[in-house]
Structure formats: structure tokens, C-alpha cells
Design an enzyme around this catalytic site. Structure first.
Site, PDB file in Angstrom:
ATOM      1  N   THR A   1      27.249  17.902 109.705  1.00  0.00           N
ATOM      2  CA  THR A   1      27.572  16.480 109.551  1.00  0.00           C
ATOM      3  C   THR A   1      28.605  16.015 110.562  1.00  0.00           C
ATOM      4  OG1 THR A   1      27.165  16.737 107.186  1.00  0.00           O
ATOM      5  CG2 THR A   1      28.267  14.727 107.875  1.00  0.00           C
TER       6      THR A   1
ATOM      7  N   ARG B   1      22.047  15.830 115.903  1.00  0.00           N
ATOM      8  CA  ARG B   1      23.342  15.158 115.835  1.00  0.00           C
ATOM      9  C   ARG B   1      24.206  15.479 117.056  1.00  0.00           C
ATOM     10  NH1 ARG B   1      24.060  16.181 109.358  1.00  0.00           N
ATOM     11  NH2 ARG B   1      23.281  14.130 108.662  1.00  0.00           N
TER      12      ARG B   1
ATOM     13  N   HIS C   1      20.663  10.674 109.537  1.00  0.00           N
ATOM     14  CA  HIS C   1      20.952  11.031 108.145  1.00  0.00           C
ATOM     15  C   HIS C   1      19.746  11.745 107.538  1.00  0.00           C
ATOM     16  CE1 HIS C   1      22.084  10.540 103.889  1.00  0.00           C
ATOM     17  NE2 HIS C   1      20.816  10.200 103.704  1.00  0.00           N
TER      18      HIS C   1
ATOM     19  N   ASN D   1      27.961  10.403 112.945  1.00  0.00           N
ATOM     20  CA  ASN D   1      26.730  10.966 113.502  1.00  0.00           C
ATOM     21  C   ASN D   1      25.607   9.936 113.452  1.00  0.00           C
ATOM     22  OD1 ASN D   1      25.156  11.282 110.947  1.00  0.00           O
ATOM     23  ND2 ASN D   1      26.824  12.678 110.433  1.00  0.00           N
TER      24      ASN D   1
ATOM     25  N   ARG E   1      17.380  18.983 107.530  1.00  0.00           N
ATOM     26  CA  ARG E   1      18.831  19.200 107.607  1.00  0.00           C
ATOM     27  C   ARG E   1      19.171  20.199 108.712  1.00  0.00           C
ATOM     28  NH1 ARG E   1      22.398  15.960 104.741  1.00  0.00           N
ATOM     29  NH2 ARG E   1      23.778  17.721 104.346  1.00  0.00           N
TER      30      ARG E   1
END
Length: 744
Positions: A409, A423, A437, A434, A403
Site C-alpha cells: 500500500t 503501485r 486500489h 498510491n 493485490r
């Protein structure tokens, strides 16, 4: 004739446990060549041993060949093709030599004969040893048993929680050669090694003999410089080191090889000037250091220099966390290789990988929590515009680590707050969606991994040509996150081999394949993991080992295969093929597993029954209604299990009126119930289930009567109204018998 008789007396052929025990009871020093039935004894070494025996001329020295396949005491040696010679005196194991090493065998014979004469003269005692290799196997078996127990627990939860197994630390062997020792560079070399976080487990200075050097470098004996190498390595003292790193030693072999640099000193100085050979080497083979080239070679070299050394257990091996990484279609088309390289550099292990085209239904199902958002329609369109790449990533902090690499996000926020994030780097100007995931929690990671990589089982086969390396292959299997749900080593019959490879019947190589698969022991496994079928096929690589080395050099066939026929391993090609193979090969194991599952399902029912015995009818109802395992099944499904129980239960239980009170209430399910009868009945449709549960504890004749009613229930439904009066009459009669219980 006399000579042949003497030969027979001095060289025994042992094929049974009785013959083995008889040999151990005799006086003398026995040199026993342990061999497998399918490959036979080491004929070249036997000739050398006979010559040695004749040259020595000592009656105490006796030779024997023993078949590991048929002697119980040699079970641990089965499936290992490397020549192995055991030395027994007075029934005790006193020495072991692995490999066809004539100089070492001669030296061991000489030493042990001298010692045995001293023992027989009363001037010494025999010292029993344990084969270090067998000790390692015993330790590994103990670890495997513990692991299998953990696997059973994990499997019962339908989840694989870690991608590596607890075991021995990975180690490598280092030689500091005579040139570096003579120049006084040992302290500097050791300081450099330790500066890289490498731990020195053993450090021993020794002067290598010519025999030891020739054996150690036997793989170079055809090289023109071999004799010069032998002379150099025996010219002075060397230091032998055993190295590891961290809690597990993972990657120490490749890391140390990288640290010492290329073999040629000049190349090392040019290509890797900071390497140890560039800093301390002189020229050609006078390159200061040697490091094991592979895990197998490290184990051989360790046994060569330190035969009694036991590798330490990996301490506190971390439990890896897993997460799903999705590379969406646009990024997959344009930046796949760059993203994968970034993932590897960040220390993630790609445990699972699948390229697939999502349908609209699949995409909507995966992103159903985003339904109603303004971006939902565009997200679904992007996700179905081309293939996606789904990755199962593993690392200690996989979820938060991935992450963090992704960044925020929202694309604009990612560009502003984390411009180096994935991203931000791979964003498209024409969309706010984006390009990557990642799961945001362990629960979500589990659900998402199961979406793309459903739990499966596959059949894995280690063929006869690779059974000797099965321990290494099993280690690789564990490292890739597979759980071994079942395993066995067997000698395939021709019938089973033909059935197993039935899909290849009629092809040119079919007969040859069957012959090979029946030529020696085969190791069979059932592997469990998400996406196990495809994952195992990817791990074993292409059928042709040469092609595997080019296309998938990390695959098992690239590492252990010899040719298309002897390509080390086999795997089911599809989920259906895996199911068929599983039933063919592990029929007994599957049957035992099913029995265990049936037993587990029956136990809770019995426990609840025991709890309710002797209680008033009203008190027993809640306990009966809290049987989720039973309630989840239709009446028809639970019948077979219940029909097996009445006979056994009626032997030990008197029919209890108190336990039939609920039955009366349940039968009137279609008519309005008084308040008392409805108490505790919160779930509709449980009447039939509860009726069957109570019927089991009634009298045998009543049990049979109720079972017949239950079996025909579905057929009776249309005529229920017409038979209702008759049933109510029966219930009235039963109610009279049950009245005392209700009063109680």
C-alpha cells in the site's frame, strides 16, 4: 387430376398433432421437412426431393412437410431455422440430415429404403435413433434447470457468486489433410498438439468422398481453386480429430487456430515459423491442417463427422472469485490502456467496467474507515480530481492475485520491495497516495462491488432474426456473469410490440421495427447482475452491426447482427426503462414472484405461532419476541398480510387464553410496567406489533375489534389520555377471563 391426387398422397402437409400421429402410423419411409411457420419449408429442397422420388420410383418413399409451431411432438425444433429432414419408418426415427445437403439426403434415402425393404421382408430390424442435436438440447435443458435452481438460491441472498455456468466442454474439430497423412507426419503433428496440453477426444482416419468434401467446404465453392481443393481432399486418407483442453475447454478454438497458424503456408513460415502449418504444410490449401473457425462452426463440423458423439461435461469447472479494481484519476488519465493490458495479460476477465466522477460525499463514504488518518484529506482530494475507472475483475484467485500485482500500500515500500508492482510503476513523485486500489477480502470485495455496481435487473430480447442462435447467446450471457431470473419464448402481438417500443413511436423506422418484431418468435429474458443495465448494453454493442464490428468486435451485435433492423438483440437503455419493460412483458412472472415472497414472509410467523401454542404465557413470550421479520415492519405495513389470516386460522384454532396474556401487558406500554410484565420485552416499540400478532389468534369478534383499534391507532394518539380509562375497563374484563391461564 389423378396426378394431383397422387402428389397429395405422396407429400403430406402436417399442421396438427393428430396429423403427425396419423403419419407415423402409416407404412413407408417418410422424409419430413421440419420448418417454422414464419419461414416456411425449404422449397428448393422439396423440388429436389420430388425429383429424387420420381427417379427412384419406389412407393415406399413418401414426402411430408411439418410445421414445428403447431405440432407438440416437434416442440424441440421450434425456433431453429436451419433446414432439418427427419426420416421415419414404422413410426420410428431412423435418420436425420441437417442442412440442405442434397447428396447426403439422396444417400440416406437410398440406404434407408434398402433397409426398410429388408425389414418388411423379415430380414432386418428397424433401429430407432435419437436426433443428436435434440439430445444435446435435452442435456443443456437439464443443466439449465439445475442452474436456474442455483440462481434462485443465489438471488434470495441478493448475490451473484459465479460468472460462468456449468455445461459442456468447448471443443474444436481438426483435419489432418491427405498431404500430411501421405508424408507420414501424423505422429509428429499429434505429438506437437499434445505438447501444448491439448486433449484428443476422438481420432478417426477416413477417406472423404467428393460429396462430403463439397459439403464440408461449401463456403469456398465460389473460389477458383474449389475443384482443385476437392480433388486434393479426396486424393487420400485424412485424420479427423476432436480436441479440447483442461477441465472446461475454454478458448480451445482460438488457441488451436493460433497453434496451426495462417492459412497460407508461406505467410505462416514468415509470420509464425513455429506454427504447425509452417512446419508441416506445403502450399496454398495443401497446408497440412484445418481447424474450426468458431464455436458455431465447431458444432456443425462435429455433427458432420460424428453425428452421434456427445461432448463431455466440463469437469470441476472452477468457481471464479471477484474483486474490485480502482484506477484512480491520475493513473486513469495517464496510464489507462497500459494498466488494462496488464490486467488482461494476467488472465483476469473484466466482467464489469464503469468510468465515473466521484463527488466528495461518495469518496468520503467509500473511504470512511480511513477517517482520521493524516492522509485522508489528500486521498479524498485525489479521488475527486477527475474520473475513476472501476473494474469488476474475475479469476480463480482474483483477490490475492490483484493485490499481489498492486504491491504494498505504501508507495515507498512498493518501490523498494516490489519495484515491478503496479503501485511502484505508476507512482507519482508529488504524493504518497498510491494510484490503484484493490479489495483485500471477499466481504470487502462484495461491499465495494455493490458500491460501484449496484444489483440491477434488465430486460434482454433476442429478436426473431437471431432466435436460431439463442443457445450460443445464452452461453455468452452466462459467461459475462448474468443470471437469468426469468425467460420465455413468445410471438409478440402487434399491440405488445407497439407498447414495448412506444418510445420510438413517430420515428421513421418505427413501423418497420414493429413489423420485424412480430415476424417470428422472440426470446425474452430478465437478467440480474451488478450494474446489469449498463453491462448488458455494453455486451450487445452499438445498434449498427457494422459499427459494432469496428468499435466492439466482441459484442453480440457484431457477432450475430445483420443490419440496423435485424441486429439480433435488444436491451433496456436505463434502469427506469428496464422496470417499465419488466412490468409490461413479465407481468405474470412478477405477480407470481410477489406471491412467493409473501408466502415466504407468512411461513415463519405461522411456524412461531405453532411453537408457542399450548405453552404457558410466560414461556411463549420469548418466542414471540424473536420474530425479526415481523418486528422490522411498522404496524401499518404488516396489516394487510395479517388481515388475510384470521379467517383461515380461526377455522383450525380455538382461542387460547394463554396466548392473550402478553397482549394485556403490551397495551399498557405508556404506563410503568411491573417487573413480571416487563420480562422479555427488551425492544421498545414492539407493543403494537405483538398486539396485532396476538389479535390474529383471538375470537373472530375480538379480532375485528382489535383490528379496528389498530387501524385507528395513529389517529387516536392525541386523544390517548382521554380514552385510557375506557381501554383499562376493557382490559380489566379480559383479565378476568385470562386469570385461569395465568394461574396455569
Amino acid at each position: 387430376m389423378a396426378r394431383r391426387k397422387q402428389e397429395a398422397q405422396l407429400q403430406q402437409e402436417l399442421e396438427t398433432q393428430e396429423e403427425w400421429e396419423d403419419m407415423l402410423s402409416k407404412e413407408g419411409l417418410f422424409v419430413v421437412d421440419i420448418h417454422q411457420q414464419w419461414c416456411g419449408p425449404c422449397t428448393g429442397m422439396l423440388s429436389n426431393l420430388k425429383k429424387i422420388r420420381n427417379d427412384i420410383g419406389d412407393d415406399l418413399l413418401k414426402l411430408a412437410v411439418a410445421k414445428a409451431d403447431t405440432i407438440d411432438a416437434l416442440e424441440k425444433y421450434r425456433g431453429h431455422c436451419e433446414p432439418c429432414f427427419l426420416f421415419y419408418a414404422g413410426g420410428l426415427l431412423v435418420a436425420v440430415v441437417r442442412g440442405a445437403n442434397s447428396p447426403k439426403i439422396l444417400r440416406t434415402i437410398t440406404e434407408q429404403l434398402q433397409h426398410e425393404h429388408k425389414v418388411l421382408d423379415g430380414n432386418a430390424e428397424r433401429k430407432e435413433i435419437k436426433d443428436p442435436y435434440i439430445s444435446q438440447l435435452d442435456s443443456q435443458e437439464k443443466l439449465d434447470e439445475e442452474e436456474e435452481k442455483e440462481e434462485e438460491d443465489d438471488t434470495s441472498e441478493g448475490q451473484v457468486d459465479q460468472l460462468t455456468s456449468e455445461g459442456k466442454k468447448e471443443v474444436t474439430v481438426c483435419l489432418i489433410k491427405p498431404d500430411a497423412v501421405a508424408a507420414g507426419k501424423v505422429p509428429d503433428i499429434i505429438a506437437d498438439i499434445e505438447a501444448h496440453g491439448i486433449e484428443i477426444l476422438k481420432n478417426e482416419e477416413r477417406h472423404l468422398t467428393e460429396e462430403e468434401v463439397r459439403h464440408f467446404y461449401s463456403h469456398l465453392q465460389e473460389e477458383p481453386f474449389f475443384d482443385d481443393l476437392v480433388q486434393f481432399m479426396t486424393s487420400g486418407n485424412s485424420h479427423v480429430l476432436v480436441l479440447t483442453k483442461g477441465r472446461t475447454g475454454d478458448n480451445i478454438i482460438s488457441e488451436f487456430r493460433d497453434l496451426i497458424g495462417p492459412t497460407e503456408v508461406e505467410e505462416a513460415k514468415e509470420a509464425k515459423p513455429e506454427s504447425l502449418r509452417a512446419k508441416y504444410g506445403e502450399k496454398t490449401f495443401m497446408n497440412a491442417l484445418h481447424g474450426s473457425s468458431s464455436e458455431d462452426m465447431a458444432m456443425r463440423e462435429l455433427a458432420f463427422f460424428f453425428p452421434d458423439y456427445v461432448v463431455p461435461v466440463a469437469e470441476g469447472k472452477p468457481k471464479l472469485q471477484r474483486t474490485l479494481a480502482l484506477i484512480r484519476p491520475d493513473a486513469f488519465r495517464n496510464h489507462k490502456e497500459e494498466i488494462l493490458a496488464t490486467i488482461t495479460e494476467a488472465g483476469f476477465k473484466v466482467a464489469m467496467q464503469k468510468e465515473m466522477q466521484l463527488t466528495r460525499e461518495m469518496a468520503e463514504d467509500f473511504y470512511k474507515e480511513h477517517v482520521g488518518q493524516e492522509y485522508f484529506e489528500e486521498l479524498i482530494t485525489r479521488m475527486t480530481s477527475g474520473p475513476v475507472l472501476a473494474l469488476g475483475l474475475a479469476r480463480e484467485d482474483a483477490i490475492s492475485g490483484w493485490r499481489n500485482m498492486l504491491g504494498p500500500t505504501e508507495v515507498e515500500k512498493a518501490k523498494t520491495e516490489a519495484p515491478e508492482s503496479l503501485r511502484a510503476k505508476f507512482a507519482l513523485d508529488e504524493t504518497k497516495i498510491n494510484m490503484l486500489h484493490g479489495s483485500d477480502s471477499e466481504d470487502q470485495a462484495k461491499r465495494e462491488l455493490e458500491f460501484f455496481f449496484p444489483m440491477q435487473q434488465t430486460v434482454a430480447v433476442i429478436k426473431p432474426d437471431a432466435v436460431g442462435t439463442k443457445d450460443e447467446i445464452i452461453d455468452r450471457i452466462h459467461e459475462s456473469g448474468f443470471k437469468i431470473a426469468a425467460r420465455k419464448e413468445t410471438h409478440l402481438t402487434r399491440e405488445l410490440a407497439e407498447e414495448f417500443y412506444a418510445e420510438h413511436k413517430g420515428k421513421d423506422y418505427y413501423d418497420e421495427l414493429v413489423e420485424h418484431m412480430t415476424s417470428g418468435p422472440t426470446y425474452l429474458m430478465v437478467l440480474s447482475r451488478e450494474d446489469a443495465v449498463q453491462g448488458w448494453r455494453q455486451m450487445i454493442g452499438p445498434t449498427d452491426p457494422e459499427k459494432a464490428k469496428e468499435e466492439n468486435p466482441e459484442s453480440l451485435r457484431a457477432a450475430y447482427g445483420k443490419n440496423i433492423l435485424q441486429n439480433a438483440v435488444h436491451g433496456s437503455s436505463t434502469v427506469d426503462h428496464a422496470e417499465v419493460s419488466l412490468k409490461k412483458i413479465f407481468a405474470e412472472e412478477v405477480e407470481q414472484t410477489e406471491k412467493k415472497e409473501e408466502k415466504k414472509e407468512e411461513e415463519p410467523a405461522k411456524t412461531e405461532t405453532e411453537k408457542t401454542e399450548g405453552k404457558p404465557a410466560e414461556e411463549s413470550k420469548p418466542a414471540e419476541e424473536s420474530k425479526p421479520a415481523e418486528e422490522s415492519k411498522p404496524a401499518e405495513e404488516s396489516k394487510p398480510a395479517e388481515e388475510k389470516q384470521p379467517e383461515e386460522e380461526n377455522k383450525s384454532e380455538e382461542p387460547k387464553p394463554t396466548e392473550e396474556a402478553p397482549k394485556e401487558e403490551e397495551k399498557k406500554s405508556e404506563s410503568p410496567k411491573p417487573d413480571e410484565e416487563q420480562k422479555g420485552e427488551e425492544v421498545k416499540g414492539e407493543e403494537v406489533k405483538s398486539e396485532e400478532a396476538k389479535t390474529e389468534e383471538a375470537k373472530p369478534e375480538e379480532s375485528e375489534q382489535k383490528t379496528e383499534q389498530t387501524e385507528s391507532k395513529e389517529e387516536q394518539k392525541p386523544a390517548e389520555g382521554g380514552e385510557k380509562k375506557e381501554e383499562e375497563k376493557k382490559e380489566d374484563g379480559e383479565k378476568k377471563e385470562e386469570a385461569p391461564a395465568e394461574q396455569g
